[in-house]
Design an enzyme around this catalytic site. Structure first.
Site, PDB file in Angstrom:
ATOM      1  N   HIS A   1      -7.072  24.466 -30.956  1.00  0.00           N
ATOM      2  CA  HIS A   1      -8.241  23.678 -30.560  1.00  0.00           C
ATOM      3  C   HIS A   1      -9.160  24.444 -29.621  1.00  0.00           C
ATOM      4  O   HIS A   1     -10.388  24.387 -29.758  1.00  0.00           O
ATOM      5  CB  HIS A   1      -7.793  22.360 -29.930  1.00  0.00           C
ATOM      6  CG  HIS A   1      -7.166  21.414 -30.900  1.00  0.00           C
ATOM      7  ND1 HIS A   1      -7.843  20.899 -31.983  1.00  0.00           N
ATOM      8  CD2 HIS A   1      -5.902  20.890 -30.969  1.00  0.00           C
ATOM      9  CE1 HIS A   1      -7.049  20.107 -32.672  1.00  0.00           C
ATOM     10  NE2 HIS A   1      -5.859  20.080 -32.081  1.00  0.00           N
TER      11      HIS A   1
ATOM     12  N   SER B   1      -3.521  14.959 -28.879  1.00  0.00           N
ATOM     13  CA  SER B   1      -2.659  15.996 -29.431  1.00  0.00           C
ATOM     14  C   SER B   1      -1.314  16.097 -28.726  1.00  0.00           C
ATOM     15  O   SER B   1      -1.216  15.878 -27.513  1.00  0.00           O
ATOM     16  CB  SER B   1      -3.355  17.360 -29.322  1.00  0.00           C
ATOM     17  OG  SER B   1      -4.533  17.390 -30.069  1.00  0.00           O
TER      18      SER B   1
END
Length: 437
Positions: free
Chosen positions: A372, A296
């Site tokens: 997340h 990410s």
């Protein structure tokens, strides 16, 4: 006959019925159209008025659209006197009927207006666009923020998980949808068809959620690379010339891009639902996979490092934030990477930024981390020079992060995060973070 042709035929008849025998003419102002649409009980005339209102709005410029939202805020909110009366009645004699009366009094008429617009085939798409406009216009304007809240409320009910269909996208998917992937991709741009074809090869997966009202519009999509081990660099995953691997030989699924396609659905959460369904599908179809992780971006880290960190209350954070910028400015990450102490400092500050820099509500300031970690993922590993493309350097001096989705730990991590603000981290990240806590 196509549904759009049928609805237009009904709307045309509705315009005739609206005026028939009543001596009425179609309102020409937005408020009049809105009031007529709310008061009309006939289906055909309601569809006709909704079509006229949508056409009217689409013809407005930016100033006209702001005036439209202001009108909705001022003229189509709930009746405060009715709310007060219902509240007094409920307090005097609490009951289910009294609670229902209070809820009905508190609902603004503009929510019903949006539901009536949704009678049109393109109604859902129009309301999504309406909210996108509201997001642009509402900043600093309370009257418009309340309209945005109503738009979000209605869209949240329309886009709950039960209405969304998970589809795997392949090279055989219709071109109209594949074109949308190229158009919408927000994390790692897809420069052309050959790049997209590689991202849909056998060692890649792409999944998207679709809504019945938007059959050719992916609402959100995720791209996955099937590899061996935890990937720390994004360039090999994006390289159109990279050899195609054997999915059966992979042990790790790397979620390297998640894109919400509709600005008007911002803040409506279905990304967690998507990832969990994708993990379940991958476990079923590729039982050799044992690890599920993201690779990410860290979109706000560099800005935080350059603006907030030098003024931080923690002395170690301040000291590192003062030492790093001159070296980064002179030689970039190569210069910092050549100095063991400075490299450790940059990684440590990034760990601090992701795990311990919080908003007033106690959630991480980094929006990707917030997503997340809120899903129950673990902050697993920080990757040096994971993305040295211009965007990666601009966002985070090239650092990328792995968030690990361990199916056995997701719910426990999620509960600890939402109830106590506890961020799950690997031992390695905890060591990197410790000097800056």
């Amino acid at each position: 006959m196509q549904i759009t042709d049928l609805i237009n035929s009904i709307a045309d008849r509705g315009l005739e019925l609206f005026a028939f025998g009543r001596g009425r003419s179609l309102p020409r102002d937005p408020g009049g159209l809105c009031r007529a649409l709310l008061s009309e009980r006939g289906e055909a005339s309601g569809i006709a008025l909704a079509r006229e209102l949508v056409a009217f709005y689409r013809g407005l410029d930016a100033t006209g659209r702001e005036a439209f939202f202001t009108m909705l805020g001022r003229e189509f909110g709930p009746d405060h006197a009715a709310i007060a009366a219902a509240a007094r009645a409920f307090v005097a004699e609490p009951s289910a009927a009294g609670a229902l009366a209070l809820a009905e009094a508190a609902e603004p008429p503009r929510q019903e207006l949006l539901r009536r617009i949704n009678m049109l085939p393109e109604g859902t798409e129009f309301v999504i666009g309406l909210r996108a406009d509201a997001l642009d216009l509402a900043d600093g304007k309370p009257e418009l923020r309340i309209v945005d809240a109503d738009l979000k409320h209605v869209l949240t009910s329309w886009f709950s998980g039960g209405f969304l269909e998970l589809r795997r996208i392949t090279w055989e998917t219709p071109a109209i949808i594949l074109e949308k992937l190229i158009q919408y991709e927000a994390v790692h741009a897809i420069p052309g068809w050959e790049f997209l074809r590689r991202r849909l090869a056998e060692d890649r997966r792409c999944y998207a959620f679709f809504h019945p009202a938007l059959p050719n519009e992916p609402v959100i999509f995720v791209q996955v690379a099937l590899v061996r081990g935890l990937a720390g660099e994004v360039a090999p995953l994006l390289d159109p010339e990279a050899p195609v691997g054997d999915p059966a030989a992979a042990d790790t699924a790397i979620f390297y891009s998640i894109t919400n396609t509709q600005k008007g659905l911002r803040g409506i959460s279905f990304g967690s639902f998507l990832l969990k369904q994708v993990v379940a599908d991958l476990q079923q179809t590729l039982p050799n996979l044992t690890t599920f992780s993201t690779l990410s971006p860290i979109p706000g880290f560099r800005r935080w490092l350059e603006t907030a960190a030098p003024k931080h209350e923690h002395p170690a954070v301040r000291a590192a934030a003062e030492a790093l910028p001159p070296v980064l400015a002179a030689g970039g990450i190569d210069a910092v990477g050549a100095d063991k102490t400075l490299k450790a400092a940059l990684i440590g500050l990034c760990a601090r930024y992701l795990a311990a820099e919080l908003r007033p509500n106690g959630r991480p300031v980094d929006l990707v981390a917030r997503f997340h970690l809120g899903n129950g993922a673990r902050l697993e590993r920080l990757n040096w020079a994971g993305d040295t493309a211009p965007k990666g350097l601009e966002q985070s001096w090239g650092l990328l992060v792995n968030y690990l989705y361990d199916p056995a730990e997701l719910e426990r991590n999620h509960e600890a995060f939402v109830n106590a603000g506890k961020v799950a981290t690997s031992r390695a990240v905890a060591r990197q973070l410790k000097p800056y806590l």
